[in-house]
Scaffold this active site. Structure first.
Site, short mmCIF file in Angstrom:
data_model
loop_
_atom_site.label_atom_id
_atom_site.label_comp_id
_atom_site.label_asym_id
_atom_site.label_seq_id
_atom_site.Cartn_x
_atom_site.Cartn_y
_atom_site.Cartn_z
N HIS A 92 43.78 43.61 32.08
CA HIS A 92 43.25 43.00 33.30
C HIS A 92 44.20 43.25 34.48
O HIS A 92 43.77 43.57 35.58
CB HIS A 92 43.04 41.50 33.10
CG HIS A 92 42.58 40.77 34.32
ND1 HIS A 92 41.31 40.95 34.85
CD2 HIS A 92 43.21 39.89 35.14
CE1 HIS A 92 41.20 40.19 35.94
NE2 HIS A 92 42.33 39.54 36.14
N ARG A 128 45.56 46.94 44.67
CA ARG A 128 46.81 47.45 45.24
C ARG A 128 46.93 48.97 45.24
O ARG A 128 47.59 49.55 46.07
CB ARG A 128 48.02 46.86 44.47
CG ARG A 128 48.30 45.41 44.77
CD ARG A 128 49.55 44.94 44.04
NE ARG A 128 49.44 45.13 42.61
CZ ARG A 128 48.81 44.29 41.79
NH1 ARG A 128 48.27 43.20 42.26
NH2 ARG A 128 48.73 44.54 40.51
N GLU A 168 35.86 34.95 35.50
CA GLU A 168 36.98 35.44 34.70
C GLU A 168 36.99 34.70 33.37
O GLU A 168 37.02 33.46 33.35
CB GLU A 168 38.33 35.23 35.43
CG GLU A 168 38.45 36.10 36.67
CD GLU A 168 39.87 36.12 37.25
OE1 GLU A 168 40.66 35.21 36.93
OE2 GLU A 168 40.16 37.06 38.02
N THR A 186 36.15 25.73 38.77
CA THR A 186 36.59 26.25 37.47
C THR A 186 35.78 25.51 36.42
O THR A 186 35.67 24.29 36.48
CB THR A 186 38.10 25.98 37.25
OG1 THR A 186 38.84 26.58 38.32
CG2 THR A 186 38.58 26.56 35.93
N THR A 205 42.60 36.09 32.76
CA THR A 205 41.47 36.85 32.25
C THR A 205 41.88 37.66 31.04
O THR A 205 42.90 38.36 31.08
CB THR A 205 40.96 37.82 33.33
OG1 THR A 205 40.77 37.08 34.52
CG2 THR A 205 39.67 38.49 32.90
N GLU A 225 36.11 44.35 36.95
CA GLU A 225 36.50 45.47 36.09
C GLU A 225 35.28 46.18 35.51
O GLU A 225 35.21 47.40 35.47
CB GLU A 225 37.39 44.98 34.96
CG GLU A 225 38.68 44.35 35.42
CD GLU A 225 39.34 43.55 34.30
OE1 GLU A 225 39.85 44.17 33.36
OE2 GLU A 225 39.32 42.32 34.36
CA CA Z 1 42.31 33.79 36.57
#
Ligand code: CA
Length: 451
Positions: A159, A168, A225, A283, A386, A400
């Site tokens: 991940h 990045r 996630e 969450t 994750t 992803e």
């Molecule tokens: Ca997380």
């Protein structure tokens, strides 16, 4: 195979395998026998309310919930099991979580004996089943504890590599510190909710193109996630770190955790600090605490690090933890869209990974979290980060799976998805299997997106 005779890979000092894990043990609660999630070998702890009634502690057994408050009233717990039983009947389980692991073990052994088809008290207990058992389908499940603090880690290297590439770029997408410490940020405990509660699409600032001014509006890249939750038990005093060899004794158990993520908000705001509004809106966790005692048969060695990876510093290293600190647990994420539902199609599986895909153990997370002196309290919650596997169907997030929105995922309904749309429901399941033992599950972690 008899689990009491030592045919297992790992027995930690804290989590012995005993009669409660015997795969031959059956329950007089018929639905528990062969149950995919909650056979008698699991006995997860939670807080529920029946259709008419207050919140109280309970234990999942098959398709039913064993009412701890009713069981305590009936005088079913004596000796070492009495105190933890009283606390397991509370409206939140924080007091129970503060007890030493030996108290939880006494409670588990008594619960297992009470619910066993061969238990000495079977006829007396079964005659009370009208008061002791509630059909789970008629009950509401709540958060099992008052969560004082919530910390979310980043401990899956696949991940980290994938998100590093998308966020990045650069040569090595894995951050330079990742292999040296379990990275984390402090999340919001106030917005943690039990499975089933709707998740409102957040509004926030996002930047459509680099160099342009941001706009404020609904999140356009809403993601999930897949993480394991870690419930902290007895804590530590401020300024007194928990040594890694002791860290396991501070963990009560685990749940499934969905760290909903607004990728567009997250990307714009996380410069230079970490996640804030991109994560704090919601969450979701599965409401049952699957205890470390129940998970004892599924402990496995922490997978070895890749050649060339640095050896962790001494405060993060413990041989016993390396021998049995990982968890063999299959994790599956499913998506149910309005289109799939309209056609009567089942939720579509998006991913499949294993908790052994974590680069750091739970004990390493506890040791690192407290290494600077920060105190943990009973009922604190960690997210593992994750969990993404190495294979194509391994990633635990849409970011992803859709390669940052570049590769739409095709669904059996004919729909496609890169990120979540209103009405989409994300459902996590997790199961532990091992030859010679009864399989156990975590129950559902489910949430639907609303506008
Ligand atoms: Ca997380």
């Amino acid at each position: 195979m008899d689990p009491r005779r030592g045919h297992f890979r790992i027995v930690t000092k804290m989590n012995p395998i005993d009669r409660t894990h015997d795969p031959k043990r059956r329950s007089w609660v018929e639905s528990a026998n062969g149950h995919a999630e909650f056979p008698i070998q699991n006995l997860p702890l939670g807080v529920f309310s029946p259709r008419e009634g207050k919140n109280r502690g309970g234990v999942a057994i098959g398709d039913a919930i064993f009412d701890m408050a009713a069981a305590v009233r009936a005088g079913l717990f004596t000796g070492a099991a009495r105190k933890p039983a009283l606390m397991a009947a509370d409206q939140t389980l924080n007091r129970l979580m503060a007890l030493p692991p030996s108290a939880r073990l006494a409670l588990r052994q008594r619960l297992s004996d009470l619910l066993s088809a061969d238990g000495a008290d079977r006829s007396a207990v079964e005659s009370l089943k009208g008061e002791l058992l509630h059909p789970a389908a008629d009950c509401t499940l709540h958060l099992p504890a008052q969560i004082g603090d919530y910390t979310d880690f980043l401990t899956s290297i696949h991940h980290a590599a994938n998100t590093g590439r998308f966020f990045r770029g650069g040569q090595d997408p894995v951050p330079a510190n990742f292999r040296h410490l379990p990275i984390a940020y402090h999340g919001r405990a106030s917005s943690v909710r039990a499975s089933g509660e709707a998740v409102r699409r957040p509004h926030g600032q996002h930047q459509s193109r680099p160099g342009e001014p941001p706009t404020f509006g609904p999140c356009e890249r809403l993601d999930y996630e897949y993480e394991l939750g870690v419930w902290i038990g007895n804590g530590n005093a401020l300024g007194e770190p928990i040594a890694i060899a002791e860290a396991g004794a501070h963990i009560v158990g685990h749940c499934l955790l969905n760290d909903w993520s607004a990728r567009d908000i997250q990307r714009w705001e996380s410069q230079p600090l970490g996640p804030f509004l991109g994560k704090s809106f919601s969450t979701t966790i599965s409401p049952w605490i699957v205890t470390v005692e129940a998970l004892a048969p599924f402990r496995v060695p922490q997978p070895p690090r890749s050649p060339g990876d640095p050896h962790p510093l001494p405060y993060l290293w413990d041989e016993e933890d390396q021998k049995g600190g990982a968890l063999d647990c299959t994790l599956e994420a499913f998506l149910l869209t309005p289109g799939l539902a309209a056609k009567g199609l089942p939720p579509q599986r998006l991913s499949r990974a294993n908790a052994t895909d974590l680069y750091w153990t739970f004990a390493q997370m506890v040791a690192h979290h407290t290494s600077g002196g920060c105190n943990l309290n009973p009922g604190d919650l960690f997210g593992s980060g994750t969990i993404s596997g190495a294979l194509a169907d391994g990633p635990g997030a849409l970011l992803e799976l859709s390669e940052n929105g570049q590769r739409p995922i095709e669904l059996a309904s004919g729909e496609t998805r890169t990120f979540l749309e209103d009405g989409d429901e994300v459902i996590f399941h997790a199961h532990c299997h091992r030859e010679g033992f009864a399989s156990i599950g975590f129950g559902e972690c489910r949430g639907r997106i609303t506008a």
